[in-house]
Design a protein around this motif. Structure first.
Motif, PDB file in Angstrom:
ATOM      1  N   LEU A   1       0.865  -1.183   0.000  1.00 25.41           N
ATOM      2  CA  LEU A   1       0.000   0.000   0.000  1.00 25.41           C
ATOM      3  C   LEU A   1       0.897   1.227   0.000  1.00 25.41           C
ATOM      4  O   LEU A   1       1.755   1.372   0.868  1.00 25.41           O
ATOM      5  CB  LEU A   1      -0.911  -0.005   1.234  1.00 25.41           C
ATOM      6  N   LEU A   2       0.698   2.098  -0.967  1.00 33.10           N
ATOM      7  CA  LEU A   2       1.593   3.244  -1.151  1.00 33.10           C
ATOM      8  C   LEU A   2       0.921   4.534  -0.716  1.00 33.10           C
ATOM      9  O   LEU A   2      -0.293   4.710  -0.896  1.00 33.10           O
ATOM     10  CB  LEU A   2       2.010   3.337  -2.626  1.00 33.10           C
ATOM     11  N   ASP A   3       1.736   5.413  -0.150  1.00 27.91           N
ATOM     12  CA  ASP A   3       1.301   6.751   0.249  1.00 27.91           C
ATOM     13  C   ASP A   3       0.097   6.695   1.201  1.00 27.91           C
ATOM     14  O   ASP A   3      -0.982   7.214   0.899  1.00 27.91           O
ATOM     15  CB  ASP A   3       0.961   7.583  -0.989  1.00 27.91           C
ATOM     16  N   ILE A   4       0.300   6.050   2.343  1.00 30.62           N
ATOM     17  CA  ILE A   4      -0.767   5.962   3.343  1.00 30.62           C
ATOM     18  C   ILE A   4      -0.363   6.758   4.578  1.00 30.62           C
ATOM     19  O   ILE A   4       0.771   7.201   4.716  1.00 30.62           O
ATOM     20  CB  ILE A   4      -1.069   4.491   3.723  1.00 30.62           C
ATOM     21  N   THR A   5      -1.289   6.902   5.520  1.00 31.24           N
ATOM     22  CA  THR A   5      -1.024   7.694   6.736  1.00 31.24           C
ATOM     23  C   THR A   5      -0.533   6.783   7.864  1.00 31.24           C
ATOM     24  O   THR A   5      -0.688   5.559   7.805  1.00 31.24           O
ATOM     25  CB  THR A   5      -2.302   8.412   7.188  1.00 31.24           C
TER      26      THR A   5
ATOM     27  N   TYR B   1      17.507   6.568  -9.701  1.00 32.11           N
ATOM     28  CA  TYR B   1      18.240   5.453  -9.113  1.00 32.11           C
ATOM     29  C   TYR B   1      17.886   5.367  -7.627  1.00 32.11           C
ATOM     30  O   TYR B   1      17.551   6.376  -7.006  1.00 32.11           O
ATOM     31  CB  TYR B   1      19.752   5.656  -9.270  1.00 32.11           C
ATOM     32  N   THR B   2      17.988   4.179  -7.065  1.00 31.52           N
ATOM     33  CA  THR B   2      17.592   3.964  -5.674  1.00 31.52           C
ATOM     34  C   THR B   2      18.756   4.199  -4.722  1.00 31.52           C
ATOM     35  O   THR B   2      19.851   3.667  -4.925  1.00 31.52           O
ATOM     36  CB  THR B   2      17.069   2.529  -5.484  1.00 31.52           C
ATOM     37  N   VAL B   3      18.520   5.001  -3.677  1.00 33.88           N
ATOM     38  CA  VAL B   3      19.456   5.140  -2.556  1.00 33.88           C
ATOM     39  C   VAL B   3      18.643   5.002  -1.274  1.00 33.88           C
ATOM     40  O   VAL B   3      17.469   5.375  -1.225  1.00 33.88           O
ATOM     41  CB  VAL B   3      20.203   6.493  -2.577  1.00 33.88           C
ATOM     42  N   ILE B   4      19.260   4.422  -0.227  1.00 30.66           N
ATOM     43  CA  ILE B   4      18.496   4.093   0.981  1.00 30.66           C
ATOM     44  C   ILE B   4      19.256   4.543   2.231  1.00 30.66           C
ATOM     45  O   ILE B   4      20.455   4.297   2.369  1.00 30.66           O
ATOM     46  CB  ILE B   4      18.230   2.577   1.072  1.00 30.66           C
ATOM     47  N   THR B   5      18.511   5.175   3.128  1.00 28.77           N
ATOM     48  CA  THR B   5      19.039   5.548   4.438  1.00 28.77           C
ATOM     49  C   THR B   5      18.113   4.960   5.506  1.00 28.77           C
ATOM     50  O   THR B   5      17.279   4.098   5.207  1.00 28.77           O
ATOM     51  CB  THR B   5      19.151   7.079   4.573  1.00 28.77           C
ATOM     52  N   THR B   6      18.224   5.423   6.738  1.00 26.54           N
ATOM     53  CA  THR B   6      17.351   4.929   7.814  1.00 26.54           C
ATOM     54  C   THR B   6      17.024   6.067   8.776  1.00 26.54           C
ATOM     55  O   THR B   6      17.704   7.106   8.785  1.00 26.54           O
ATOM     56  CB  THR B   6      18.027   3.755   8.564  1.00 26.54           C
ATOM     57  N   ASN B   7      15.943   5.878   9.550  1.00 22.12           N
ATOM     58  CA  ASN B   7      15.538   6.827  10.604  1.00 22.12           C
ATOM     59  C   ASN B   7      15.179   8.215  10.085  1.00 22.12           C
ATOM     60  O   ASN B   7      15.401   9.221  10.758  1.00 22.12           O
ATOM     61  CB  ASN B   7      16.636   6.964  11.672  1.00 22.12           C
ATOM     62  N   MET B   8      14.610   8.312   8.891  1.00 22.88           N
ATOM     63  CA  MET B   8      14.081   9.583   8.387  1.00 22.88           C
ATOM     64  C   MET B   8      12.568   9.462   8.275  1.00 22.88           C
ATOM     65  O   MET B   8      12.047   8.478   7.739  1.00 22.88           O
ATOM     66  CB  MET B   8      14.687   9.939   7.023  1.00 22.88           C
ATOM     67  N   ASP B   9      11.828  10.442   8.781  1.00 29.85           N
ATOM     68  CA  ASP B   9      10.364  10.370   8.820  1.00 29.85           C
ATOM     69  C   ASP B   9       9.684  11.214   7.755  1.00 29.85           C
ATOM     70  O   ASP B   9       8.456  11.229   7.656  1.00 29.85           O
ATOM     71  CB  ASP B   9       9.854  10.811  10.204  1.00 29.85           C
ATOM     72  N   GLU B  10      10.452  11.938   6.940  1.00 28.46           N
ATOM     73  CA  GLU B  10       9.843  12.773   5.907  1.00 28.46           C
ATOM     74  C   GLU B  10       9.333  11.910   4.750  1.00 28.46           C
ATOM     75  O   GLU B  10       9.757  10.781   4.556  1.00 28.46           O
ATOM     76  CB  GLU B  10      10.863  13.781   5.367  1.00 28.46           C
ATOM     77  N   GLY B  11       8.390  12.475   3.981  1.00 30.06           N
ATOM     78  CA  GLY B  11       7.964  11.843   2.733  1.00 30.06           C
ATOM     79  C   GLY B  11       6.748  10.940   2.867  1.00 30.06           C
ATOM     80  O   GLY B  11       6.037  10.932   3.877  1.00 30.06           O
ATOM     81  N   HIS B  12       6.522  10.143   1.817  1.00 33.48           N
ATOM     82  CA  HIS B  12       5.359   9.262   1.744  1.00 33.48           C
ATOM     83  C   HIS B  12       5.632   7.953   2.497  1.00 33.48           C
ATOM     84  O   HIS B  12       6.744   7.438   2.487  1.00 33.48           O
ATOM     85  CB  HIS B  12       5.023   8.938   0.288  1.00 33.48           C
ATOM     86  N   THR B  13       4.582   7.393   3.099  1.00 36.62           N
ATOM     87  CA  THR B  13       4.703   6.125   3.817  1.00 36.62           C
ATOM     88  C   THR B  13       4.131   4.995   2.966  1.00 36.62           C
ATOM     89  O   THR B  13       2.977   5.054   2.534  1.00 36.62           O
ATOM     90  CB  THR B  13       3.941   6.181   5.153  1.00 36.62           C
TER      91      THR B  13
END
Length: 732
Positions: free
Chosen positions: A69-73, A232-244
């Motif tokens: 499920l993309l872009d949910i609350t 291109y895909t890059v990945i980090t952790t512990n960031m709460d911004e953006g779509h869930t």
């Protein structure tokens, strides 16, 4: 009652004693049971192992999840965590897009920044090539696609500063399914400014952050980076911004239709598949059909029926042939012991007791043979899988190897069908032993019947086989039933061997027919730059290169239908209108596809079809055979056009008149089109002689002495190319 039990106990002891005394007969019967059960167990275990292998392949490709499920609350996330149908959920934050400096691929100018936990990394199948996963929001891992495709010089330990935000075009936010369009490239730079403004997009930056690169992963699966993605895909952790986004696995995948329908607020699963997203609770979702397809056989009903039917037919053949062989063993055994049953009957044994005694003997043999058969079947599958992994390991993509999956179902199936086989095999002999009267059983008069006329031996047997043949023939005649079972057993065995051999041979022939006439074993599709093309030609193991050109938007229109076969006109009109009315008012032309070959490839093709290059280098080669079913419902092979060699073909190209001299007519299609069907036919030309057609490179085919290594080298040059090793496909 007590007397009956004592009698049965005595009969059982006699049967066990006979089993021990007739060791050769017992061993041969047990071997028959072992082989039968081993085949049943092997087929069932192979089916479950194949399924487990494909499930593992799907998990390796996408990770273990059934719906995303993309872009949910966050409220939706908490609700999903409490859903009784959800086994596990993995949360992913899509932080946003950022411009990638110094990227050489103008179609992928961005990176897409994701944030997720260490558990999610592993469960969604991100394959770490080097380094480690990030542990805080200042660390990041990058896709190796940035280095191989974008040609950006990044490595572990480097720091990268990204301005992260949203892609906006005409007020709408874009995602990975919206390709990037450059308004300044060669194709679009001459467009009117108004059209440029419609295509132009901007990046609205929300945050700027510096990351340290701590790892490099392989290009992610299509769930995160589609082949047409502008980033291109890059990945980090512990960031709460953006779509869930959340990736969910179900507790009971077999009930996926009900679970997914309830999750999305649909009445039933058909509403999920056909409804617009606005009608459902979550407006942006993806179902992992590849995993469901193999985990729960989520095919169409007809496909599932076909799979089970094939397995059922194979098991039926095994049981049917096993019954013949095991029954013959019992029949011969009963014939030898018929006197014993006569004596038992004469002292009071009932027909029911004798019948049960024969079946009891079969059960005893089954208790020995069935466990050994199950172990033999599992061992056979284990050996087969090891061999397949050794032989095909380098050619099977996406999995580490075939998986041995031992489940309860194949074992239960083997036990049940094993006892069914033994029962069917022994019941006829049991009935026979119980029906015959004691006097007949003791005399054995039913088994051996002597009539002088029937014992007369043909001279040809004596001439060929001498005295031994005469004795064998007379014995055969004296005891027909006993020897008939042996003959039937041999006949069935030979029948099964020939049938299976023919089946396997035809299967191999059919699987290799698709590639058998190809003059190449590596196929490249995709946009290839001239620089990369020249580099590919210089690689090791490149023996011959065939280049095919097309104009995908335009065809040569043949308006003179007198040059077109009448049956073909009916064929194409029937395709368009089953009523076949007013043909002359419908289609007014045929659309001949143009295929261009570079000069070297054209020379090879001309030689292949047996023509002289110098005579037809500036002419066209017409490939116009088609197949259709005639009025008698027979498959007919005919030509489309009435043109002959050296005729001039008149037509229209881009609304302008064009004429081509037919240099040759061939049934052999050009490179890359051997298995392609286009019902209006092909005209093959040398691009050097027909530059007015504006043909573009569509496909490169290579004959290589080492296709596996060549594919690796080509992917190093440009990982965006779709490179196929046809030799590997044949071996698969």
């Amino acid at each position: 009652m007590k007397g009956v039990l004592i009698s049965m106990n005595i009969l059982s002891k006699i049967s066990i004693k006979n089993i021990k005394l007739n060791k050769k007969r017992t061993i041969s019967t047990i071997i028959g049971i072992i082989l039968s059960v081993a085949l049943i167990c092997a087929v069932a275990t192979m089916a479950t192992s194949f399924q487990a292998t494909l499930v593992e392949n799907a998990v390796n490709e996408t990770g273990y999840w059934h719906i995303s499920l993309l872009d949910i609350t966050e409220e939706n996330v908490n609700e999903l965590n409490n859903n009784r149908d959800i086994k596990e959920g993995f949360k992913v934050k899509q932080v946003g897009y950022a411009k990638l400096d110094n990227c050489k691929n103008e179609d992928k100018p961005y990176v897409n920044v994701y944030s997720m936990s260490d558990t999610t990394f592993k469960n969604l199948q991100f394959n770490l090539k080097e380094g480690r996963f990030p542990t805080n929001s200042s660390e990041i891992i990058i896709s190796n696609h940035i280095i191989t495709n974008g040609e950006v010089n990044l490595k572990i330990g480097d720091e990268i500063t990204l301005g992260i935000g949203k892609r906006i075009r005409e007020g709408y936010e874009l995602d990975d399914y919206n390709p990037y369009v450059s308004v300044d490239n060669e194709k679009n730079k001459n467009l009117p400014e108004e059209e440029k403004n419609e295509l132009r997009e901007e990046l609205q930056i929300n945050t700027t952050k510096t990351f340290k690169i701590v790892g490099i992963i392989e290009r992610p699966n299509y769930s995160f980076e589609t082949y047409s993605a502008p980033s291109y895909t890059v990945i980090t952790t512990n960031m709460d911004e953006g779509h869930t986004n959340v990736y969910l696995s179900l507790k009971n995948p077999k009930e996926y239709k009900t679970s997914i329908s309830e999750l999305l607020g649909a009445k039933d699963y058909s509403e999920v598949t056909r409804s617009s997203s606005n009608d459902l609770k979550y407006d942006n979702f993806h179902i992992n059909t590849e995993l469901l397809r193999w985990e729960v056989f989520a095919f169409s009903d007809s496909t599932v029926s076909m799979i089970y039917t094939v397995i059922g037919v194979v098991l039926f053949i095994i049981v049917f042939t096993s019954v013949f062989c095991i029954r013959n063993s019992f029949a011969i055994s009963i014939t030898e012991k018929i006197k014993m049953y006569g004596m038992l009957a004469s002292i009071g044994a009932t027909k029911k007791q004798i019948r049960k005694n024969v079946i009891f003997e079969g059960i005893v043999l089954g208790l020995i043979g069935i466990p050994l058969g199950i172990l033999s079947g599992i061992f056979a599958v284990f050996v087969l899988i090891q061999l397949m992994n050794v032989i095909l390991g380098d050619f099977i993509k996406g999995i580490d190897g075939f998986v041995l999956n031992i489940s309860v179902l194949p074992i239960l199936l083997s036990v049940v069908l094993g006892f069914v086989t033994i029962y069917i095999s022994s019941i006829a002999s049991a009935i026979k032993a119980s029906k015959t009267s004691p006097i007949q059983q003791i005399r054995n008069s039913d088994e051996i019947k002597i009539k002088a006329k029937k014992l007369k031996t043909p001279k040809i047997i004596e001439k060929i086989f001498k005295i031994g043949g005469v004795l064998a023939y007379k014995n055969l005649k004296r005891s027909k039933k006993k020897y008939r079972t042996t003959v039937v057993s041999i006949a069935v065995s030979i029948f099964v061997f020939i049938t299976m051999n023919a089946f396997i041979t035809n299967a191999f022939e059919m699987s290799s027919n698709y590639y058998e006439d190809f003059d190449y074993n590596v196929e490249i599709a995709g946009t290839i730059s001239n620089e990369n093309l020249n580099s590919i030609k210089k690689l090791n193991y490149v023996d011959e290169v065939f280049m095919t050109y097309e104009n995908k938007g335009e065809y040569i229109k043949i308006t003179d239908l007198t040059k077109v076969d009448t049956e073909f006109i009916k064929f194409i009109m029937l395709d368009e209108d089953e009523n076949n009315l007013n043909l002359e008012k419908k289609r007014k032309s045929t659309n001949l596809m143009i295929i261009g070959l570079d000069d070297e490839t054209f020379r090879s093709y001309v030689k292949k079809i047996g023509e002289d290059y110098e005579k037809i280098k500036d002419k066209g080669i017409l490939c116009d055979n088609y197949k259709y079913y005639n009025e008698e419902d027979k498959l007919t092979d005919k030509r489309i056009y009435k043109y002959e060699k050296n005729d001039i073909m008149e037509g229209q190209f881009e609304e302008k008149p064009v004429s081509i001299t037919i240099g040759a007519i061939s049934e052999i299609k050009p490179y890359g089109f051997e298995q392609t069907y286009y019902h209006d036919g092909y005209i093959v030309v040398n691009i050097n002689s027909f530059s007015n057609f504006k043909l573009e490179l569509a496909q490169v085919n290579i004959e290589s002495s080492n296709p596996e290594e060549l594919v690796k080298e080509i992917k190093k040059l440009d990982s965006s190319l779709i490179v196929s090793n046809l030799d590997a496909y044949v071996k698969e």
